[in-house]
Write an enzyme that holds these catalytic residues in place. Structure first.
Site, PDB file in Angstrom:
ATOM      1  N   HIS A 117      10.329 118.415 -25.492  1.00 21.22           N
ATOM      2  CA  HIS A 117      11.669 118.991 -25.658  1.00 21.22           C
ATOM      3  C   HIS A 117      11.488 120.314 -26.414  1.00 21.22           C
ATOM      4  O   HIS A 117      10.563 120.439 -27.224  1.00 21.22           O
ATOM      5  CB  HIS A 117      12.502 118.004 -26.492  1.00 21.22           C
ATOM      6  CG  HIS A 117      13.956 118.325 -26.589  1.00 21.22           C
ATOM      7  ND1 HIS A 117      14.449 119.263 -27.460  1.00 21.22           N
ATOM      8  CD2 HIS A 117      15.040 117.810 -25.947  1.00 21.22           C
ATOM      9  CE1 HIS A 117      15.772 119.316 -27.349  1.00 21.22           C
ATOM     10  NE2 HIS A 117      16.157 118.446 -26.437  1.00 21.22           N
ATOM     11  N   ASP A 194       7.602 112.641 -31.767  1.00 18.94           N
ATOM     12  CA  ASP A 194       9.028 112.872 -31.578  1.00 18.94           C
ATOM     13  C   ASP A 194       9.582 111.596 -30.950  1.00 18.94           C
ATOM     14  O   ASP A 194       9.379 111.332 -29.763  1.00 18.94           O
ATOM     15  CB  ASP A 194       9.218 114.088 -30.661  1.00 18.94           C
ATOM     16  CG  ASP A 194      10.674 114.285 -30.252  1.00 18.94           C
ATOM     17  OD1 ASP A 194      11.528 113.472 -30.647  1.00 18.94           O
ATOM     18  OD2 ASP A 194      10.945 115.264 -29.530  1.00 18.94           O
ATOM     19  N   GLN A 197      13.715 109.745 -28.124  1.00 12.27           N
ATOM     20  CA  GLN A 197      14.082 108.936 -26.956  1.00 12.27           C
ATOM     21  C   GLN A 197      13.457 107.542 -27.000  1.00 12.27           C
ATOM     22  O   GLN A 197      13.532 106.799 -26.017  1.00 12.27           O
ATOM     23  CB  GLN A 197      13.640 109.644 -25.660  1.00 12.27           C
ATOM     24  CG  GLN A 197      14.327 110.960 -25.420  1.00 12.27           C
ATOM     25  CD  GLN A 197      15.823 110.815 -25.158  1.00 12.27           C
ATOM     26  OE1 GLN A 197      16.307 109.737 -24.801  1.00 12.27           O
ATOM     27  NE2 GLN A 197      16.559 111.898 -25.338  1.00 12.27           N
ATOM     28  N   LYS A 220      21.440 109.213 -30.902  1.00 10.80           N
ATOM     29  CA  LYS A 220      20.887 108.692 -29.648  1.00 10.80           C
ATOM     30  C   LYS A 220      20.614 107.188 -29.753  1.00 10.80           C
ATOM     31  O   LYS A 220      20.027 106.591 -28.860  1.00 10.80           O
ATOM     32  CB  LYS A 220      19.598 109.435 -29.286  1.00 10.80           C
ATOM     33  CG  LYS A 220      19.810 110.913 -28.939  1.00 10.80           C
ATOM     34  CD  LYS A 220      18.512 111.573 -28.584  1.00 10.80           C
ATOM     35  CE  LYS A 220      18.590 113.072 -28.593  1.00 10.80           C
ATOM     36  NZ  LYS A 220      19.324 113.649 -27.453  1.00 10.80           N
ATOM     37  N   CYS A 358      16.533 120.925 -21.825  1.00  7.08           N
ATOM     38  CA  CYS A 358      15.744 121.480 -22.949  1.00  7.08           C
ATOM     39  C   CYS A 358      14.259 121.242 -22.759  1.00  7.08           C
ATOM     40  O   CYS A 358      13.522 121.031 -23.740  1.00  7.08           O
ATOM     41  CB  CYS A 358      16.202 120.921 -24.293  1.00  7.08           C
ATOM     42  SG  CYS A 358      17.882 121.334 -24.699  1.00  7.08           S
TER      43      CYS A 358
HETATM   44  N1  PLP Z   1      13.362 115.418 -28.827  1.00  4.14           N
HETATM   45  C1  PLP Z   1      13.715 114.810 -27.691  1.00  4.14           C
HETATM   46  C2  PLP Z   1      12.681 114.126 -26.861  1.00  4.14           C
HETATM   47  C3  PLP Z   1      15.048 114.827 -27.295  1.00  4.14           C
HETATM   48  O1  PLP Z   1      15.419 114.225 -26.156  1.00  4.14           O
HETATM   49  C4  PLP Z   1      16.001 115.497 -28.099  1.00  4.14           C
HETATM   50  C5  PLP Z   1      17.421 115.575 -27.688  1.00  4.14           C
HETATM   51  O2  PLP Z   1      17.744 115.484 -26.523  1.00  4.14           O
HETATM   52  C6  PLP Z   1      15.568 116.090 -29.288  1.00  4.14           C
HETATM   53  C7  PLP Z   1      14.248 116.033 -29.617  1.00  4.14           C
HETATM   54  C8  PLP Z   1      16.522 116.784 -30.201  1.00  4.14           C
HETATM   55  O3  PLP Z   1      17.434 115.883 -30.729  1.00  4.14           O
HETATM   56  P1  PLP Z   1      18.701 116.395 -31.563  1.00  4.14           P
HETATM   57  O4  PLP Z   1      19.417 117.375 -30.682  1.00  4.14           O
HETATM   58  O5  PLP Z   1      19.490 115.148 -31.813  1.00  4.14           O
HETATM   59  O6  PLP Z   1      18.188 117.009 -32.802  1.00  4.14           O
END
Ligand code: PLP
Length: 400
Positions: A117, A194, A197, A220, A358
């Site tokens: 992401h 990270d 998900q 999430k 993203c």
């Molecule tokens: N990392 C992953 C794999 C994500 O899917 C997302 C959000 O879609 C993020 C990071 C960023 O999360 P947030 O926007 O809640 O900070």
């Protein structure tokens, strides 16, 4: 599964029952989470840690209970290894900034993967620019599986950290993170995962994984927006410089010198999101009552069913076909633009996400502008999969 706990799902959009399949972007909130936050603001709202009065003490107690709940949820060794942030994005920025400022210099190297992401790309690029460090990228194959055999050769004596996603938000791939950590640790390189998900869809045990940092968002995982977690091993956190300066993160301040507070407060400058932390705790307890394994099993069934059904649609291609996948399906149909498909699905009550999610480097890897993405949560049903498939068929007929 437990669908009646989510009031938002009862509504109709465009006079059609809402089929909410944008769960990788954010999940809906059960009534217990909404109630817990309402109760906080109705009964004990006040600033924490600094107050002698009753409400402040109660709010502080609730905030720290929430921290211990997260600790137990991810099986961290200590509650002070759980740092509250605004979300996964801020958590990753915190790691990149604080680990980076402490340990990364000119010529050092950082390894990420090609399926990250943007939240796990851009903070490292900032750092590389600032420090003269180099970003290296572990590729993935046509099915969306990381080329793990190349990791070893990317690691050099200059490698300072490996930062990869536990589960891909676009491809659904569940990465072999235990193996990645084993390889990196064999070279004394720490690993940040990270987990944005992952946490709502499978059990996570940071001690069993032996990861050095683990980042995720509350929204999430059925919790509120505005709260997230950065888990870090005590040994790293103690060595790292603080993130932001301000109240609460200090021990003493004079104009000549400031000394920092102990963990976790060193990384939590300013007033935190107390009500949101309470909401997150309630969301965790809610998931635990249902059982994370039960949620995982339910979503796996939906994934199998939806994959099978969607594949039968003429011209539909699925991006992300890893053998070990979370319930995320990215697809395109013929040469239809994902945005056009998404709009037509929306008018049939089906909420999906379209675009690059993203993850522009994934789109570049496949040479596509974006995908349509359906992502599932505990409250989704087989009937909703049928509604998705019918809506995709209808949209295809209209557009082709
Ligand atoms: N990392 C992953 C794999 C994500 O899917 C997302 C959000 O879609 C993020 C990071 C960023 O999360 P947030 O926007 O809640 O900070």
């Amino acid at each position: 599964m437990n669908r009646e706990d989510f009031p938002i799902l009862e509504q109709q959009v465009y006079k059609k029952p809402l089929v909410y399949l944008d769960n990788a972007a954010t999940t809906q909130k059960p009534q217990v989470v909404i109630d817990a936050m309402k109760r906080y603001y109705e009964t004990i709202n006040s600033n924490i840690h600094r107050g002698v009065h009753c409400l402040s003490q109660q709010a502080t107690e609730e905030f720290e209970i929430a921290r211990r709940c997260v600790q137990q949820f991810i099986n961290a060794a200590h509650d002070y290894e759980v740092i509250f942030t605004r979300g996964a994005t801020e958590s990753i920025n915190l790691v990149a900034s604080c680990f980076g400022r402490t340990f990364i210099g000119e010529g050092d190297e950082i390894i990420i993967s090609a399926m990250e992401h943007h939240s796990n790309i851009v903070p490292w690029q900032f750092l590389c620019e600032e420090r003269g460090a180099k970003l290296k990228v572990l590729p993935f194959d046509d099915d969306g599986v990381l080329c793990l055999d190349q990791l070893e050769s990317l690691i050099t004596p200059r490698t300072k950290i490996v930062a990869v996603t536990h589960v891909s938000n676009t491809l659904g791939t569940c990465n072999p993170v235990a193996e990645i950590i084993r390889i990196a640790h064999a070279h004394n390189v720490p690993v940040m995962l990270d987990g944005a998900q992952a946490v709502a869809h499978q059990p996570v045990d940071v001690q069993a994984l032996d990861c050095d940092f683990y980042c995720f968002s509350g929204h999430k995982m059925y919790g509120p927006m505005g709260i997230g977690v950065m888990y870090g091993k005590e040994a790293w956190l103690n060595q790292m410089k603080p993130y932001q300066g301000g109240g609460e993160m200090i021990s003493t301040v004079t104009f000549e010198k400031t000394t920092y507070n102990e963990l976790p407060f060193k990384f939590e400058a300013g007033t935190p999101a107390v009500g949101d932390a309470i909401g997150l705790r309630t969301a965790i307890e809610y998931m635990q009552q249902i059982g994370i394994q039960n949620i995982a099993r339910h979503e796996e069934e939906l994934l199998q069913y939806a994959t099978e059904k969607l594949q039968q649609i003429n011209g539909l291609r699925i991006y992300g076909r890893a053998p070990h996948k979370a319930a995320v399906i990215s697809f395109l149909i013929g040469n239809l633009h994902p945005y056009d498909v998404g709009v037509l699905l929306d008018h049939q009550g089906v909420a999906v996400r379209t675009g690059h999610h993203c993850t522009q480097p994934i789109m570049d890897r496949f040479g596509i502008p974006g995908t349509v993405r359906a992502s599932f949560a505990l409250y989704n049903t087989r009937e909703e999969v049928d509604a998705l498939v019918a809506a995709v068929e209808r949209a295809t007929n209209m557009l082709m």
